[in-house]
Design a protein around this motif. Structure first.
Motif, PDB file in Angstrom:
ATOM      1  N   LEU A 126      67.563  54.666 -13.568  1.00 27.61           N
ATOM      2  CA  LEU A 126      67.955  55.553 -12.706  1.00 27.61           C
ATOM      3  C   LEU A 126      69.626  54.963 -12.388  1.00 27.61           C
ATOM      4  N   GLU A 127      69.888  53.628 -12.152  1.00 27.05           N
ATOM      5  CA  GLU A 127      71.274  53.474 -11.553  1.00 27.05           C
ATOM      6  C   GLU A 127      72.322  53.640 -12.895  1.00 27.05           C
ATOM      7  N   ASP A 128      71.859  53.496 -14.025  1.00 25.73           N
ATOM      8  CA  ASP A 128      72.586  53.980 -14.990  1.00 25.73           C
ATOM      9  C   ASP A 128      73.011  55.517 -15.165  1.00 25.73           C
ATOM     10  N   ILE A 129      71.994  56.216 -14.633  1.00 24.89           N
ATOM     11  CA  ILE A 129      72.135  57.829 -14.705  1.00 24.89           C
ATOM     12  C   ILE A 129      72.999  58.088 -13.600  1.00 24.89           C
ATOM     13  N   LEU A 130      72.831  57.412 -12.439  1.00 25.91           N
ATOM     14  CA  LEU A 130      73.399  57.890 -11.251  1.00 25.91           C
ATOM     15  C   LEU A 130      74.914  57.428 -11.358  1.00 25.91           C
ATOM     16  N   GLY A 131      75.024  56.345 -12.003  1.00 27.55           N
ATOM     17  CA  GLY A 131      76.531  55.846 -12.406  1.00 27.55           C
ATOM     18  C   GLY A 131      77.447  56.733 -13.452  1.00 27.55           C
ATOM     19  N   ARG A 132      76.753  57.065 -14.465  1.00 25.87           N
ATOM     20  CA  ARG A 132      77.195  57.673 -15.409  1.00 25.87           C
ATOM     21  C   ARG A 132      77.398  59.298 -15.323  1.00 25.87           C
ATOM     22  N   GLU A 134      77.290  60.897 -12.133  1.00 27.61           N
ATOM     23  CA  GLU A 134      77.608  61.191 -10.706  1.00 27.61           C
ATOM     24  C   GLU A 134      78.000  62.495 -10.427  1.00 27.61           C
ATOM     25  N   GLU A 135      79.045  62.970 -11.089  1.00 23.37           N
ATOM     26  CA  GLU A 135      79.645  64.268 -10.781  1.00 23.37           C
ATOM     27  C   GLU A 135      78.805  65.422 -10.991  1.00 23.37           C
ATOM     28  N   MET A 136      78.312  65.377 -12.323  1.00 28.21           N
ATOM     29  CA  MET A 136      77.094  66.507 -12.511  1.00 28.21           C
ATOM     30  C   MET A 136      76.123  66.584 -11.446  1.00 28.21           C
ATOM     31  N   LEU A 137      75.652  65.304 -11.124  1.00 28.34           N
ATOM     32  CA  LEU A 137      74.401  65.442 -10.341  1.00 28.34           C
ATOM     33  C   LEU A 137      74.793  66.010  -8.826  1.00 28.34           C
ATOM     34  N   GLN A 138      76.097  65.487  -8.425  1.00 25.01           N
ATOM     35  CA  GLN A 138      76.624  65.932  -7.270  1.00 25.01           C
ATOM     36  C   GLN A 138      76.732  67.502  -7.338  1.00 25.01           C
ATOM     37  N   LYS A 139      77.454  68.065  -8.371  1.00 25.25           N
ATOM     38  CA  LYS A 139      77.517  69.466  -8.415  1.00 25.25           C
ATOM     39  C   LYS A 139      76.129  70.440  -8.453  1.00 25.25           C
ATOM     40  N   LYS A 140      75.177  69.663  -8.937  1.00 26.46           N
ATOM     41  CA  LYS A 140      73.866  70.315  -9.041  1.00 26.46           C
ATOM     42  C   LYS A 140      73.032  70.054  -7.862  1.00 26.46           C
ATOM     43  N   ILE A 146      67.400  62.003  -6.557  1.00 25.73           N
ATOM     44  CA  ILE A 146      67.281  61.083  -7.468  1.00 25.73           C
ATOM     45  C   ILE A 146      67.695  59.736  -7.056  1.00 25.73           C
ATOM     46  N   TYR A 147      68.690  59.450  -6.118  1.00 20.80           N
ATOM     47  CA  TYR A 147      69.033  58.279  -5.589  1.00 20.80           C
ATOM     48  C   TYR A 147      67.707  57.766  -4.569  1.00 20.80           C
ATOM     49  N   ALA A 148      67.206  59.028  -4.109  1.00 26.60           N
ATOM     50  CA  ALA A 148      66.111  58.342  -3.018  1.00 26.60           C
ATOM     51  C   ALA A 148      64.860  57.999  -3.660  1.00 26.60           C
ATOM     52  N   SER A 149      64.746  58.130  -5.084  1.00 23.71           N
ATOM     53  CA  SER A 149      63.673  57.705  -5.942  1.00 23.71           C
ATOM     54  C   SER A 149      63.842  56.168  -6.477  1.00 23.71           C
ATOM     55  N   LEU A 150      64.950  55.607  -5.981  1.00 19.13           N
ATOM     56  CA  LEU A 150      65.028  54.137  -6.188  1.00 19.13           C
ATOM     57  C   LEU A 150      64.349  53.286  -5.167  1.00 19.13           C
ATOM     58  N   PHE A 151      63.750  53.801  -4.070  1.00 16.58           N
ATOM     59  CA  PHE A 151      63.259  53.100  -3.299  1.00 16.58           C
ATOM     60  C   PHE A 151      61.548  53.258  -3.220  1.00 16.58           C
ATOM     61  N   ASN A 281      63.001  46.202  -3.838  1.00 18.12           N
ATOM     62  CA  ASN A 281      63.850  47.397  -3.989  1.00 18.12           C
ATOM     63  C   ASN A 281      65.350  47.056  -4.636  1.00 18.12           C
ATOM     64  N   PRO A 282      65.899  47.927  -5.263  1.00 14.11           N
ATOM     65  CA  PRO A 282      67.176  47.633  -5.397  1.00 14.11           C
ATOM     66  C   PRO A 282      68.149  47.873  -4.303  1.00 14.11           C
ATOM     67  N   THR A 283      69.237  47.339  -4.402  1.00 14.42           N
ATOM     68  CA  THR A 283      70.288  47.055  -3.202  1.00 14.42           C
ATOM     69  C   THR A 283      70.607  48.448  -2.817  1.00 14.42           C
ATOM     70  N   GLY A 284      70.660  49.464  -3.934  1.00 14.01           N
ATOM     71  CA  GLY A 284      71.269  50.623  -3.457  1.00 14.01           C
ATOM     72  C   GLY A 284      72.592  50.993  -3.978  1.00 14.01           C
ATOM     73  N   VAL A 285      73.285  49.901  -4.384  1.00 14.60           N
ATOM     74  CA  VAL A 285      74.652  50.079  -4.658  1.00 14.60           C
ATOM     75  C   VAL A 285      74.717  50.100  -6.383  1.00 14.60           C
ATOM     76  N   ILE A 286      75.356  51.287  -6.679  1.00 17.26           N
ATOM     77  CA  ILE A 286      75.658  51.881  -7.873  1.00 17.26           C
ATOM     78  C   ILE A 286      76.911  51.199  -8.479  1.00 17.26           C
ATOM     79  N   GLY A 287      76.779  50.157  -9.270  1.00 13.95           N
ATOM     80  CA  GLY A 287      77.847  49.324  -9.919  1.00 13.95           C
ATOM     81  C   GLY A 287      78.621  50.153 -11.106  1.00 13.95           C
ATOM     82  N   PRO A 288      79.681  49.632 -11.693  1.00  9.70           N
ATOM     83  CA  PRO A 288      80.505  50.368 -12.814  1.00  9.70           C
ATOM     84  C   PRO A 288      79.536  50.508 -13.823  1.00  9.70           C
ATOM     85  N   VAL A 289      79.891  51.634 -14.488  1.00  6.51           N
ATOM     86  CA  VAL A 289      79.249  51.949 -15.671  1.00  6.51           C
ATOM     87  C   VAL A 289      79.373  51.099 -16.810  1.00  6.51           C
TER      88      VAL A 289
END
Length: 295
Positions: A126-132, A134-140, A146-151, A281-289
């Motif tokens: 999930l973190e990989d998808i959110l980082g890689r 982001e622009e497309m997911l925000q547009k849709k 998806i971010y909420a499903s991290l926790f 749970n993850p920290t919620g911080v999406i690191g660099p790809v």
């Protein structure tokens, strides 16, 4: 992979995924083709303007409800429980009435409430998808979902039981002391903070013609990655010993990166109504790809 993938319709209303075009229907994975809200050939359609109240989703009707006025105007959400006419000419009981009449009882264990289960690689994927993407997911308008499903989230079995007892599956409303209420999209936004005005996501199985058809300019009716998704499901189902594709198998197929979150070995005997001191749970911080290697 794509050159070997084949989609055929051996039976009306079904699409079969095959390894080769010469394979028999028994060798493939058959899925029921579902009707789409926006019709076939999705790429030809413009985004629907009013997605919050599609005529196919609900109808307004009169229902006779136990404990209320003779007839009430309700917005009837479409489901398999409803009559085609949409009218409920006779009163219908909710689960609470059946419990009071001793026609239904709860067991000692409420199976709808289960403990969160660990899936290796799920958070990392999930973190990989959110980082890689982001622009497309925000547009849709689905990035937040998806971010909420991290926790993981707290829940009370007693509250869910009461909800089930006073929820009417026939008209999708909750019976309260102040009358009927239904969970609206706005309620979900207030509770979860998720957007409610996004592009419509139509979750259906396309036909064989849609999966393989092309326009005059040689472009596919559907994106090529759609064919890969269905073929991946077919491959995993063939490898499964239980005849089903589990989430862990799906995650392991698509994510081959390093595992950062391990399964917790700690067990707790805390009261289930108390919030845990901490979780994994993850920290919620999406690191660099991370760059993908050839491996």
């Amino acid at each position: 992979m794509a050159s070997m993938t084949c989609f055929k319709s051996f039976k009306n209303g079904f699409v079969t995924i095959l390894d080769n075009s010469t394979d028999n229907v028994e060798d493939g994975t058959s899925l029921a083709v579902r009707p789409s809200f926006i019709g076939e050939w999705a790429l030809q359609y413009e985004p629907i303007g009013d997605t919050l109240h599609l005529p196919q989703w609900a109808i307004e009707t009169k229902c006779k409800i136990i404990g209320s006025q003779p007839y009430s105007e309700v917005l009837l959400l479409q489901s398999s429980h409803h009559d085609k006419e949409g009218d409920q000419s006779t009163p219908f009981p909710i689960l609470a009435h059946k419990s009071q009449d001793e026609k239904a009882t709860w067991s000692n264990f409420f199976k709808a409430i289960t403990e969160p289960s660990y899936c290796k690689g799920f958070w990392e994927w999930l973190e990989d998808i959110l980082g890689r993407h982001e622009e497309m997911l925000q547009k849709k308008k689905i990035y937040d979902a998806i971010y909420a499903s991290l926790f993981s989230y707290d829940r009370l079995a007693s509250v869910m039981r009461y909800f089930c007892e006073f929820w009417s599956p026939s008209i999708n409303t909750l019976h309260t002391s102040v009358g009927e209420r239904s969970i609206s999209l706005w309620d979900l936004r207030q509770l979860g903070g998720l957007p409610i005005r996004g592009l419509m996501y139509d979750e259906v199985v396309p036909s064989a013609k849609e999966m393989t058809g092309v326009y005059k300019d040689s472009t596919l009716y559907l994106p090529a990655n759609c064919r890969y998704l269905f073929f991946a499901y077919h491959r995993l189902l063939a490898e499964s010993k239980k005849g089903e594709v589990r989430v862990d198998a799906w995650v392991n197929f698509w994510f081959r990166g390093e595992i950062s979150y391990r399964k917790s070995t700690k067990k707790t005997a805390r009261n289930k109504t108390q919030r845990p001191a901490k979780n994994n749970n993850p920290t919620g911080v999406i690191g660099p790809v991370q760059l993908r290697t050839a491996e």
